[in-house]
Each structure stands twice: as structure tokens, then as C-alpha cells.
Design an enzyme around this catalytic site. Structure first.
Site, PDB file in Angstrom:
ATOM      1  CG  HIS A  53      39.702  33.383  44.911  1.00 17.79           C
ATOM      2  ND1 HIS A  53      40.489  32.670  44.034  1.00 17.79           N
ATOM      3  CD2 HIS A  53      38.479  33.472  44.325  1.00 17.79           C
ATOM      4  CE1 HIS A  53      39.789  32.355  42.951  1.00 17.79           C
ATOM      5  NE2 HIS A  53      38.562  32.821  43.120  1.00 17.79           N
ATOM      6  CG  ASN A 126      39.669  31.545  38.234  1.00 19.59           C
ATOM      7  OD1 ASN A 126      40.055  31.977  39.309  1.00 19.59           O
ATOM      8  ND2 ASN A 126      38.384  31.359  37.970  1.00 19.59           N
ATOM      9  CE1 TYR A 336      34.323  38.468  41.779  1.00 22.50           C
ATOM     10  CE2 TYR A 336      36.630  39.056  42.083  1.00 22.50           C
ATOM     11  CZ  TYR A 336      35.659  38.127  41.761  1.00 22.50           C
ATOM     12  OH  TYR A 336      36.031  36.851  41.413  1.00 22.50           O
TER      13      TYR A 336
END
Length: 502
Positions: A53, A126, A336
Site C-alpha cells: 500500500h 480494501n 500494523y
């Protein structure tokens, strides 16, 4: 009169053009600290790009509650119809680096940071309701196939299709990726999904499983490979340009938020694993429930500060919103935050895009690199817990209710059925949702992606497609043989639901 130029310490500078030298021909003087400061800072103007990303676009805006869902959640941001919450969005491609073209065939990230009064809630998803794999052990392998080959330093279709052929659960997502929806016209023209199963609980402590959906109000629009190639030949920044022009013109992109809601006990009854990221929930069983409207109406004043430094964490939840036994979701809770600490720094969450705006932050984290804030709560003695100095304490009233299902039993039961189950929903998508023209474009797009691949890998992947539907395998095989790749007739506009009542 213009402001005076200064050094980073605030001292006024006499020049921004002429270096100090020890004579007309030099050398430079070490005392020219302003020059060295300027050069040293330039060397440090970049931070590591995201491993995935990396190429992204973002806007600021607001979310407004339009329907009452307090029967499902006690989260404060949904407490009243009409309530608004500030939002920071970031959309992205998955595989490309920061310099990649916007209009490439790829899955798109769709992430929203809600600055709620209970802290930040990050919806990190997404533009597809599912994903390629259901277990985090396979995620690094999958991403390796999407990045550059270690020897050629080029993208490798051979690696992609070889991985997918060995991981048949991927066929559902690959079918969507190679369909018309593989190249959205812009972020404003695509839906967003939380994809995972999450949980919500209400004031009575009743839990429901939920799926988050954000449906574009601009209409779904996509490009063919040929049209995308034409656009990329003109500009690599087509998404940024479209978003910029929409906001500048006052044509603010909007989405409608919906929930799918499953009573907690239903997870033990449905004929599929409701925590499997490669599966959708049939809308006939769990219809969309409208929640509110997302409007992205402001271009950030500084892209690097607000979008490149944005750190979306799936673990940023608030009371009333929680997790599920989805194994990919559980792994993202670690991955993350760890990625952000590496990329941005120890205190990434205190940077302007990530710091809560409507909630006060109280924690006992100490020191570390770039500690640019204080949190001594008015008493420097309260730097540990428990303490006698009235430092912050945990609030048991916001605890998540206990889970009433046997998640391990659900996962084990469906584990035995996974092989066949992996083909059921892509089969319905192919044979029931798509029409003949869509299937024809899918065959050609798939064949175009497979064209550079070895015959052995082609046959392995074609065998997977054959298990989905014999016409699927036959159509792609025919397109490979004829060299008929792609259809320049798109863009296509279509509001047909992507999700399948399988």
C-alpha cells in the site's frame, strides 16, 4: 512584509543563496551551519515507504449518522442520528511502489480514521469484500509474489499464478481482481469494505458479528487494461488528479455506510466459516443495514504530514467495536502497529494525522526516539501504575463482553470442508452474478495476466479455474490460445452488487 527566514532553532538567516567560503574559490567553512543543516535535512526528507500500500491518496472529511444502530453497538460515534465525526481517509494500491501509476490492475486499500470522542476508530479495509488468503502465515509469501523478483528485479506473473495455483482459496479474490472491477476509475468510484468479520456490542452487553460496507454514491466505474494503459501514458497520477479536481469543484465524493449483522450464536449455525476472510456473507441471510454517510470534502494542506505519515491500525477500536476469531484479523492487530513503529517511529501515534482529536490521551509509555510531548498528567510523580498520585486508571465498565461461542470448534468444523467451500462462492460469482459479456472480459483479462507464465503454471491455474466452473477454464484457455487479451470497450458503469448470495 514577508516573514524572515530562520534556522530550525529560530535564528534569522542573512542569506539563502551564498555559501560561506575561506576565499573567493573556497573551500566552504564548517561554520556555515545553515547550509549544512539544509543539506542534512534534505538527505532525511524521506521515510521508508510502506511495504504494501505504498502508493496512496487521502482526503479529510466527516461521517454523519443517518440511522439508529444503538441496538447493535454502544460506540459513542453512533449514539445519535445526526451526530458527525471527523475522518481522515487513505486509499492505495497494494503492490506498486510510491512512484507506481495509479491506474494499474490491483486491489485497492480503503482506510478510514474516525476521530471519535472515545478515541480513534480505524476502519482498515480494501475495495473488495474478501482477500486472497485466510491465514496470516501465507500473507508474507503472497506479498513476495506481488513484489519484485530477487534476481530480475521485475514483477513476476509466474510467481503470482504459481502461488495462487497452490493456494486455491485465492481464486475468489483473483476472479474479482481480473474482472471489470480490477481497475477502478478512481477511489471515488469504488466501494470500501472492512472485509474481516468484526464484532459490536450494545449497552446491554449483547454481541453481534458485523461486516462493514461503504458504497460509493458516485457509481462504480472501471477501466479496461487498454484504457488504463492509455491513461498511464498520459499521467501516472490520475487518481490524485481526479480527487483534487472533485474537491476543488465542490463535488465532494460520498459513500453510504452499511452493516451486515449476524447474531452471535449464528456463527455456529451457518454452513460456512463466518470468520474466513476469503468468504462473503450472503445478503439474503444478512442484508445491508444503512448506518450513515461519509463525505470527504477537504484536501490536506500537506500531503506528507497528513497522508504519508498516516498510520492506520486495525487494533484502533473503541468501546462497542471489537474483533473476531478471524485469523488474518488477529495477525493484523500485531503487524500494523509494528510496521508503523518501524516506518515512522516509536511515537507515530502522536503525529498530527494519528493523534486523537476528540479524546484525551492518557498512558504511561515513556521516553524513546522523538519523544516530543509530555503526559505527566499534571504530576511528574505519576509515571507508573498503580500510583498514589491520581494518575489514570483502567475503566472496567468499557470491557468487552465475554464470547459465548466456541470459535475453535467453528473453525475446526469448517476446516474439513474448506477445499470444496473455496470454490462455491467464486462459482456463484462467475455463473450467477456475471453476465456473458462480463465473463468474456474476465477470460481475456485473466489470459492477459497469464500470458508470460510458464505452461506448467498455466495448467496448474487452469485446473483451479476448472474446479470453479468448466466454462471458466475453457474461456481462459481459449483466450490464451487465440491471444485475445483484454477489451478496450470499457469503462463500465455498474451498480450490481459484487457480493454473492451463495
Amino acid at each position: 512584509m514577508a516573514e524572515r527566514l530562520t534556522s530550525t532553532s529560530g535564528a534569522p538567516l542573512s542569506t539563502n543563496e551564498n555559501s560561506k567560503t575561506a576565499g573567493s574559490r573556497g573551500p566552504l567553512l564548517v561554520e556555515d551551519h545553515a547550509l549544512f543543516e539544509k543539506l542534512a535535512h534534505q538527505n532525511r526528507e524521506r521515510i521508508p515507504e510502506r511495504t504494501v500500500h505504498a502508493k496512496g491518496w487521502g482526503l479529510q472529511g466527516k461521517f454523519t449518522v443517518t440511522h439508529d444502530i444503538t441496538q447493535y453497538t454502544c460506540a459513542d460515534m453512533f449514539s445519535a442520528v445526526g451526530k458527525t465525526t471527523e475522518v481522515l481517509s487513505r486509499w492505495s494500491t497494494v503492490a506498486g511502489e510510491r512512484g507506481a501509476a495509479d491506474a494499474e490492475r490491483d486491489v485497492r486499500g480503503f482506510s478510514l480514521k474516525f476521530y471519535t470522542e472515545q478515541g480513534n476508530w480505524d476502519m482498515v479495509g480494501n475495495n473488495t469484500p474478501i482477500f486472497f488468503v485466510r491465514d496470516a502465515y501465507k500473507f508474507p509469501d503472497f506479498i513476495h509474489t506481488q513484489k519484485r523478483h530477487p534476481k530480475t528485479n521485475m514483477r513476476s506473473p509466474e510467481a503470482m499464478f504459481d502461488f495462487w495455483a497452490g493456494q486455491p482459496e485465492s481464486v475468489h479474490q483473483v476472479t474479482i481482481l481480473m474482472s471489470d472491477r480490477g481497475i477502478p476509475r478512481s477511489p471515488a468510484h469504488m466501494n470500501g469494505y472492512g472485509s474481516h468479520t468484526f464484532s459490536m456490542w450494545n449497552a446491554a452487553g449483547e454481541r453481534h458479528w458485523v461486516k462493514f460496507h461503504f458504497k460509493t454514491q458516485q457509481g462504480n466505474e472501471w477501466y479496461s487494461d487498454a484504457k488504463a494503459a492509455e491513461i498511464i501514458g498520459q499521467t501516472r497520477e490520475s487518481y490524485q488528479e481526479e480527487l483534487w479536481n472533485m474537491v476543488e469543484a465542490g463535488n465532494f465524493p460520498k459513500w453510504t455506510m452499511y452493516l451486515q449483522v449476524m447474531p452471535e450464536a449464528d456463527a455456529e449455525k451457518v454452513p460456512y466459516n463466518p470468520f474466513d476472510l476469503t468468504k462473503v456473507w450472503p445478503h439474503g441471510d444478512y442484508p445491508l443495514i444503512e448506518v450513515g454517510e461519509l463525505e470527504m470534502n477537504t484536501i490536506p494542506e500537506n500531503y506528507f504530514q497528513m497522508v504519508e505519515n498516516a498510520a492506520y491500525n486495525v487494533n484502533n477500536v473503541v468501546p462497542g467495536i471489537g474483533f473476531s476469531p478471524d485469523k488474518m484479523l488477529q495477525a493484523r492487530i500485531f503487524a500494523y502497529a509494528d510496521a508503523h513503529r518501524y516506518r515512522i517511529g516509536t511515537h507515530y501515534e502522536a503525529l498530527p494525522p494519528n493523534a486523537p482529536r476528540a479524546a484525551k490521551v492518557n498512558h504511561y509509555h515513556k521516553d524513546g526516539s522523538m519523544r516530543f510531548f509530555t503526559n505527566d498528567f499534571g504530576n511528574p510523580n505519576a509515571y507508573y501504575e498503580p500510583n498514589q498520585y491520581d494518575g489514570p486508571v483502567a475503566d472496567e465498565t468499557v470491557a468487552e463482553p465475554p464470547m459465548k461461542i466456541d470459535a475453535d470448534a467453528i473453525i475446526a468444523r469448517h476446516k474439513q470442508l474448506e477445499d470444496e467451500a473455496d470454490y462455491v462462492q467464486p462459482r456463484a460469482l462467475y455463473s450467477e452474478v456475471m453476465d456473458d459479456a462480463e465473463r468474456d472480459r474476465l477470460h481475456k483479462n485473466m489470459a492477459g495476466g497469464m500470458a508470460p507464465v510458464s505452461d506448467a503454471v498455466k495448467e496448474r491455474w487452469l485446473a483451479v479455474l476448472g474446479k470453479v466452473h468448466p466454462d471458466y477454464e475453457a474461456g481462459v484457455r481459449r483466450a490464451l490460445q487465440t491471444g485475445d487479451h483484454g477489451d478496450p470497450s470499457l469503462p463500465v458503469t455498474d451498480d450490481t452488487p459484487l457480493e454473492v448470495d451463495a
